[in-house]
Structure formats: C-alpha cells, structure tokens
Design a protein around this motif. Structure first.
Motif, PDB file in Angstrom:
ATOM      1  N   LEU A  38      24.736  55.877  38.516  1.00  0.00           N
ATOM      2  CA  LEU A  38      24.138  54.674  37.699  1.00  0.00           C
ATOM      3  C   LEU A  38      24.944  54.336  36.193  1.00  0.00           C
ATOM      4  CD1 LEU A  38      22.388  52.214  37.659  1.00  0.00           C
ATOM      5  CD2 LEU A  38      20.684  53.619  36.406  1.00  0.00           C
ATOM      6  N   PRO A  39      25.888  53.292  36.297  1.00  0.00           N
ATOM      7  CA  PRO A  39      26.747  53.286  35.104  1.00  0.00           C
ATOM      8  C   PRO A  39      25.669  52.985  33.868  1.00  0.00           C
ATOM      9  CG  PRO A  39      27.528  51.841  36.846  1.00  0.00           C
ATOM     10  CD  PRO A  39      26.032  52.559  37.213  1.00  0.00           C
ATOM     11  N   ALA A  40      26.330  53.153  32.553  1.00  0.00           N
ATOM     12  CA  ALA A  40      25.612  52.818  31.300  1.00  0.00           C
ATOM     13  C   ALA A  40      25.117  51.330  31.268  1.00  0.00           C
ATOM     14  CB  ALA A  40      26.273  53.210  30.243  1.00  0.00           C
ATOM     15  N   GLY A  41      24.109  51.082  31.089  1.00  0.00           N
ATOM     16  CA  GLY A  41      23.822  49.603  30.693  1.00  0.00           C
ATOM     17  C   GLY A  41      23.454  48.758  32.112  1.00  0.00           C
ATOM     18  N   GLU A  42      23.292  49.631  33.265  1.00  0.00           N
ATOM     19  CA  GLU A  42      23.210  48.806  34.348  1.00  0.00           C
ATOM     20  C   GLU A  42      21.787  48.841  34.908  1.00  0.00           C
ATOM     21  OE1 GLU A  42      26.202  48.447  37.041  1.00  0.00           O
ATOM     22  OE2 GLU A  42      25.276  48.804  38.678  1.00  0.00           O
ATOM     23  N   GLU A  43      21.210  47.640  35.705  1.00  0.00           N
ATOM     24  CA  GLU A  43      20.188  47.835  36.121  1.00  0.00           C
ATOM     25  C   GLU A  43      20.131  47.268  37.461  1.00  0.00           C
ATOM     26  OE1 GLU A  43      15.530  45.734  35.315  1.00  0.00           O
ATOM     27  OE2 GLU A  43      17.512  45.192  34.445  1.00  0.00           O
ATOM     28  N   GLY A  44      19.426  47.908  38.640  1.00  0.00           N
ATOM     29  CA  GLY A  44      19.595  47.755  39.946  1.00  0.00           C
ATOM     30  C   GLY A  44      18.652  48.415  40.811  1.00  0.00           C
ATOM     31  N   LEU A  45      18.849  48.051  41.961  1.00  0.00           N
ATOM     32  CA  LEU A  45      17.782  48.575  43.134  1.00  0.00           C
ATOM     33  C   LEU A  45      18.608  49.266  44.086  1.00  0.00           C
ATOM     34  CD1 LEU A  45      15.064  48.405  44.326  1.00  0.00           C
ATOM     35  CD2 LEU A  45      15.830  46.550  45.797  1.00  0.00           C
ATOM     36  N   GLY A  91      21.438  51.967  54.436  1.00  0.00           N
ATOM     37  CA  GLY A  91      21.162  51.193  53.289  1.00  0.00           C
ATOM     38  C   GLY A  91      20.461  49.889  53.549  1.00  0.00           C
ATOM     39  N   CYS A  92      19.624  49.140  52.725  1.00  0.00           N
ATOM     40  CA  CYS A  92      18.799  48.141  53.122  1.00  0.00           C
ATOM     41  C   CYS A  92      19.698  46.905  53.027  1.00  0.00           C
ATOM     42  CB  CYS A  92      17.832  48.108  52.055  1.00  0.00           C
ATOM     43  SG  CYS A  92      16.469  49.285  52.142  1.00  0.00           S
ATOM     44  N   PHE A  93      20.872  46.883  52.423  1.00  0.00           N
ATOM     45  CA  PHE A  93      21.758  45.791  52.030  1.00  0.00           C
ATOM     46  C   PHE A  93      23.013  45.552  52.845  1.00  0.00           C
ATOM     47  CE2 PHE A  93      19.468  46.960  48.125  1.00  0.00           C
ATOM     48  CZ  PHE A  93      18.276  45.871  48.146  1.00  0.00           C
ATOM     49  N   PRO A  94      23.613  44.623  53.258  1.00  0.00           N
ATOM     50  CA  PRO A  94      24.880  44.342  53.969  1.00  0.00           C
ATOM     51  C   PRO A  94      25.856  45.212  53.438  1.00  0.00           C
ATOM     52  CG  PRO A  94      23.807  42.313  53.952  1.00  0.00           C
ATOM     53  CD  PRO A  94      22.930  43.212  53.172  1.00  0.00           C
ATOM     54  N   SER A  95      25.849  45.260  51.924  1.00  0.00           N
ATOM     55  CA  SER A  95      26.826  46.041  51.311  1.00  0.00           C
ATOM     56  C   SER A  95      26.305  47.468  51.133  1.00  0.00           C
ATOM     57  CB  SER A  95      27.142  45.677  49.881  1.00  0.00           C
ATOM     58  OG  SER A  95      25.654  45.439  49.160  1.00  0.00           O
ATOM     59  N   TYR A  98      22.788  49.981  47.393  1.00  0.00           N
ATOM     60  CA  TYR A  98      22.614  49.545  46.160  1.00  0.00           C
ATOM     61  C   TYR A  98      23.053  48.304  45.795  1.00  0.00           C
ATOM     62  CZ  TYR A  98      22.980  49.473  41.104  1.00  0.00           C
ATOM     63  OH  TYR A  98      22.607  49.116  39.551  1.00  0.00           O
ATOM     64  N   VAL A  99      22.173  47.624  45.006  1.00  0.00           N
ATOM     65  CA  VAL A  99      22.645  46.035  44.464  1.00  0.00           C
ATOM     66  C   VAL A  99      22.052  46.136  43.035  1.00  0.00           C
ATOM     67  CG1 VAL A  99      22.650  44.751  46.660  1.00  0.00           C
ATOM     68  CG2 VAL A  99      20.597  45.047  45.446  1.00  0.00           C
ATOM     69  N   SER A 100      22.680  45.061  42.198  1.00  0.00           N
ATOM     70  CA  SER A 100      22.285  44.917  40.995  1.00  0.00           C
ATOM     71  C   SER A 100      21.137  44.110  40.767  1.00  0.00           C
ATOM     72  CB  SER A 100      23.372  44.224  40.161  1.00  0.00           C
ATOM     73  OG  SER A 100      23.637  42.996  40.710  1.00  0.00           O
ATOM     74  N   THR A 101      20.473  43.807  39.624  1.00  0.00           N
ATOM     75  CA  THR A 101      19.305  43.505  39.729  1.00  0.00           C
ATOM     76  C   THR A 101      19.396  41.916  40.229  1.00  0.00           C
ATOM     77  OG1 THR A 101      18.493  44.473  37.876  1.00  0.00           O
ATOM     78  CG2 THR A 101      17.529  42.771  37.866  1.00  0.00           C
ATOM     79  N   ALA A 102      20.414  41.303  39.535  1.00  0.00           N
ATOM     80  CA  ALA A 102      20.707  39.638  40.184  1.00  0.00           C
ATOM     81  C   ALA A 102      20.661  39.491  41.552  1.00  0.00           C
ATOM     82  CB  ALA A 102      22.084  39.271  39.333  1.00  0.00           C
ATOM     83  N   GLU A 103      21.062  40.536  42.429  1.00  0.00           N
ATOM     84  CA  GLU A 103      21.180  40.533  43.879  1.00  0.00           C
ATOM     85  C   GLU A 103      20.149  40.513  44.716  1.00  0.00           C
ATOM     86  OE1 GLU A 103      25.526  41.907  44.724  1.00  0.00           O
ATOM     87  OE2 GLU A 103      24.717  43.297  43.497  1.00  0.00           O
ATOM     88  N   ALA A 104      18.812  41.120  44.111  1.00  0.00           N
ATOM     89  CA  ALA A 104      17.924  41.358  45.070  1.00  0.00           C
ATOM     90  C   ALA A 104      16.673  41.371  44.325  1.00  0.00           C
ATOM     91  CB  ALA A 104      18.108  42.957  45.569  1.00  0.00           C
ATOM     92  N   ASP A 105      15.529  41.140  45.223  1.00  0.00           N
ATOM     93  CA  ASP A 105      13.940  41.288  44.576  1.00  0.00           C
ATOM     94  C   ASP A 105      13.957  42.613  44.215  1.00  0.00           C
ATOM     95  OD1 ASP A 105      11.507  41.426  44.259  1.00  0.00           O
ATOM     96  OD2 ASP A 105      10.978  40.053  45.805  1.00  0.00           O
ATOM     97  N   GLN A 106      13.393  43.128  43.142  1.00  0.00           N
ATOM     98  CA  GLN A 106      13.406  44.512  42.750  1.00  0.00           C
ATOM     99  C   GLN A 106      11.891  45.035  43.423  1.00  0.00           C
ATOM    100  OE1 GLN A 106      15.944  46.121  41.002  1.00  0.00           O
ATOM    101  NE2 GLN A 106      16.904  44.308  41.590  1.00  0.00           N
ATOM    102  N   THR A 144      12.690  53.106  50.949  1.00  0.00           N
ATOM    103  CA  THR A 144      12.555  53.503  49.573  1.00  0.00           C
ATOM    104  C   THR A 144      13.182  52.358  48.432  1.00  0.00           C
ATOM    105  OG1 THR A 144      14.853  54.654  49.228  1.00  0.00           O
ATOM    106  CG2 THR A 144      12.889  55.999  49.903  1.00  0.00           C
ATOM    107  N   SER A 145      12.351  51.834  47.617  1.00  0.00           N
ATOM    108  CA  SER A 145      12.717  51.049  46.855  1.00  0.00           C
ATOM    109  C   SER A 145      12.879  51.400  45.338  1.00  0.00           C
ATOM    110  CB  SER A 145      11.689  49.458  46.975  1.00  0.00           C
ATOM    111  OG  SER A 145      12.114  48.532  46.034  1.00  0.00           O
ATOM    112  N   HIS A 146      13.962  52.020  45.063  1.00  0.00           N
ATOM    113  CA  HIS A 146      14.063  52.570  43.489  1.00  0.00           C
ATOM    114  C   HIS A 146      14.835  51.680  42.732  1.00  0.00           C
ATOM    115  CE1 HIS A 146      15.245  56.852  42.161  1.00  0.00           C
ATOM    116  NE2 HIS A 146      14.656  55.911  41.147  1.00  0.00           N
ATOM    117  N   HIS A 147      14.088  50.905  41.858  1.00  0.00           N
ATOM    118  CA  HIS A 147      14.517  50.257  40.830  1.00  0.00           C
ATOM    119  C   HIS A 147      14.878  51.142  39.667  1.00  0.00           C
ATOM    120  CE1 HIS A 147      13.472  46.587  37.849  1.00  0.00           C
ATOM    121  NE2 HIS A 147      14.718  47.121  37.817  1.00  0.00           N
ATOM    122  N   VAL A 148      15.902  51.014  39.289  1.00  0.00           N
ATOM    123  CA  VAL A 148      16.680  51.776  38.111  1.00  0.00           C
ATOM    124  C   VAL A 148      17.315  51.160  37.024  1.00  0.00           C
ATOM    125  CG1 VAL A 148      17.130  53.818  40.106  1.00  0.00           C
ATOM    126  CG2 VAL A 148      18.771  51.949  39.639  1.00  0.00           C
TER     127      VAL A 148
END
Length: 325
Positions: A38-45, A91-95, A98-106, A144-148
């Motif tokens: 997880l990069p510095a300053g980042e929030e995601g799921l 993984g839960c997403f097409p990508s 992992y996705v950033s906060t802006a891309e998923a319901d946390q 697993t829904s791991h909000h980081v």
C-alpha cells in the motif's frame, strides 16, 4: 459493563505474528487473502473471493470461531458469505483485488451477507457451546473486504490471514445470524463534539449473542443500551470490541436496542455520513439467535436503516435482500 460475562472477545492492536496454526482437519479451514503493498498516503479496498474447501460439499456450515491477523494500516475489515460458487481465489473487481477509495463502495466490495468484522492486530471470537453462525451451503464462498489506509510516509506491506473453525450440525442447537442497524443521519460541525443515536426494535423474541460496532476515525465512543442499561461500549474505531456473551441477552418483541456514537470533529469541514476524510458511520454489527426453546431453528438475517438522528425503526428480515446487511 463490568457485569457483562464475556466468553471470548480479544484483540491486540499490533500483531505479534502473521502465522496461524490451522484448525484440526474436519473442524475448519484457513484462508489467506494474499499480500499486497500500500503506497504512502493511499486509501483503498482489497477484496478477494475465497472458496470454501470442496470437502464441505453443499451441506450447511456451522462456524463457531474465527481468528484473524491484520496489519497496521487496516481501516476496517469485513468478511461476508456469498452463496454463489467460485472455483478458485479471485479478486472482486475487473481490474483485480484492489481499487482506490474513489472506485468502490468500501463496505460492500464483493457482495454477500456480513458474518465477521475485525480491526488491525490479532482478533479471535468464539461462540458459546451449542451456538454457531449458520451458512446455508459449503458450495458458496467467503469475501474479504479489507479497507486500508496508509497515513505514513513509507509503503506498507499488507496481508490478511484467517482461521474459520467449524462444528458438525449435531453439536449445534442454536444457529445464529446477523443483526445490523445503521444510522445515516450524521452531521458534526467543524471543531465540535456531538452524539448521534438511533434505536432498532426487535420484531420477535430473540437472544443477542455477539455485540460489535462499526464507525470511522472521528469516533470517541460507541454505546449500546438495552432498555436503558449500558450493555456495550467501545472507544476504538479501528479495533472495535467484539463481545461474545456467555449468557445471551433477551430482547422481547418490541424492545428497543439503542446505539449512540460520539464523534469529535477537529477539522474545518462538516462530518457527514459516508467515507473519506470527513465521512463517518454509526452501526450495530451484531449477531443473535432464537430463544433456547426454538432448538435447531435457523433465524433470518435482520437489519434496518435509521434515516433521522434519535428515531427508531423495526428490524426487518434481510435474508433475500441485496446488500451486506
């Protein structure tokens, strides 16, 4: 609270080891959601779909204990159960996972019904003898829904390890299911402290077995009161107490379970319901069973949303409804 009988509810904020000894064969299984940075300053799921071992077939599962190991940087963690089969970890997403906060319901990355929540560190909760969380089929999978959230200056190494302990059906007289109440009316002015509350009403006689809560980083105190008596309190937003009651607490039909969240806003913007730097939540995330005389009856999942601060709403059956509650 001193009078509460707690059978097993423990957490340490900093894990001493990522290792877990697997459950005995035939009495559970181990899950690993994988490692990621997880990069510095980042929030995601980070969200993974993990199949139940094929040895369980399509018969119901009865979960008596869950252990977790989660690192610092865990904002919160939910484990859900989904009845759809998956052949392998994915993984839960097409990508990917992992996705950033802006891309998923946390709070609902992969679908399914919530069965376990945890904060960072070492968590373990064990249900009383004869009680177990009911999963309708082993052919489903766990999500697993791991909000980081990494507030530091350096990259963090993240992971998730879990033991799911099961029991045969003949050992379980009292299946349990989830009971969740969510308050959506949250408005905390800048540079202030305030308490919001709601009450969820029992639709029938039931026994509370596990008490737990969910909120975000502005929380100062979470309380539950049953008929005016304080039965739960937690002051850690990222590592909330999970209280398993040695003696379940009865709610009669029409009884109200009040919950209160006290938030502190040290910022310059209003805190409102949601996610992000100025987003908050206030929710009961607990579990219940039918009264003991209703042996082997599986209760439905119950949930409700309260839209106005201070109001009450009746819990409704949510088993066949979409969403984590």
């Amino acid at each position: 609270l001193a009078a509460l009988a707690v059978l097993a509810a423990c957490a340490t904020e900093t894990p001493t080891s990522t290792e877990l000894v697997p459950p005995p064969e035939g009495r559970g299984f181990q899950l690993d959601e994988g490692d990621f940075n997880l990069p510095a300053g980042e929030e995601g799921l980070y969200c993974m779909r993990l199949p139940v071992p094929a040895s369980y077939g399509d018969r119901p599962l009865f979960v008596r204990q869950i252990e977790s190991r989660l690192p610092a940087g865990t904002h919160h963690f939910f484990m859900a159960y989904n009845t759809e089969p998956v052949d392998e970890q994915v993984g839960c997403f097409p990508s990917g996972p992992y996705v950033s906060t802006a891309e998923a319901d946390q709070h609902d990355g992969g679908g399914g019904k919530l069965m376990f929540l945890s904060g960072e560190g070492e968590y373990s909760y064990t249900l009383p003898e004869g009680y177990a969380f009911y999963l309708p089929t082993g052919a489903g999978h766990l999500v697993t829904s791991h909000h980081v959230l990494n507030t530091g200056d350096d990259e963090r190494e993240m992971y998730g390890r879990f033991n799911v302990h099961t029991a045969p059906a003949e050992e379980i007289a009292h299946p349990i299911n989830q009971l969740n109440c969510l308050l959506q009316d949250i408005w905390i002015a800048p540079h202030s402290e305030s308490t919001v509350s709601g009450t969820c009403m029992a639709p029938f006689d039931l026994d509370l077995v596990v008490l737990a809560s969910h909120a975000h980083q502005h929380l100062r105190r979470f309380e539950m009161l049953l008929e005016g008596e304080l039965i739960y309190e937690s002051k850690d937003w990222d590592s909330p107490d999970i209280v398993t009651l040695a003696e379940p607490r009865r709610m009669r039909a029409g009884d109200g379970l009040e919950f209160r969240c006290t938030f502190r806003n040290d910022g310059d913007q209003w805190i409102v319901f949601g996610t992000g730097d100025y987003g908050e939540m206030c929710a009961i995330m607990s579990q219940y069973a039918y009264p003991p005389e209703r042996v082997n009856e599986v209760p439905p999942s119950l949930g409700t949303i309260i839209y106005r601060d201070g109001l009450a709403a009746e819990l409704v059956e949510t088993t066949d409804l979409d969403g984590p509650f």
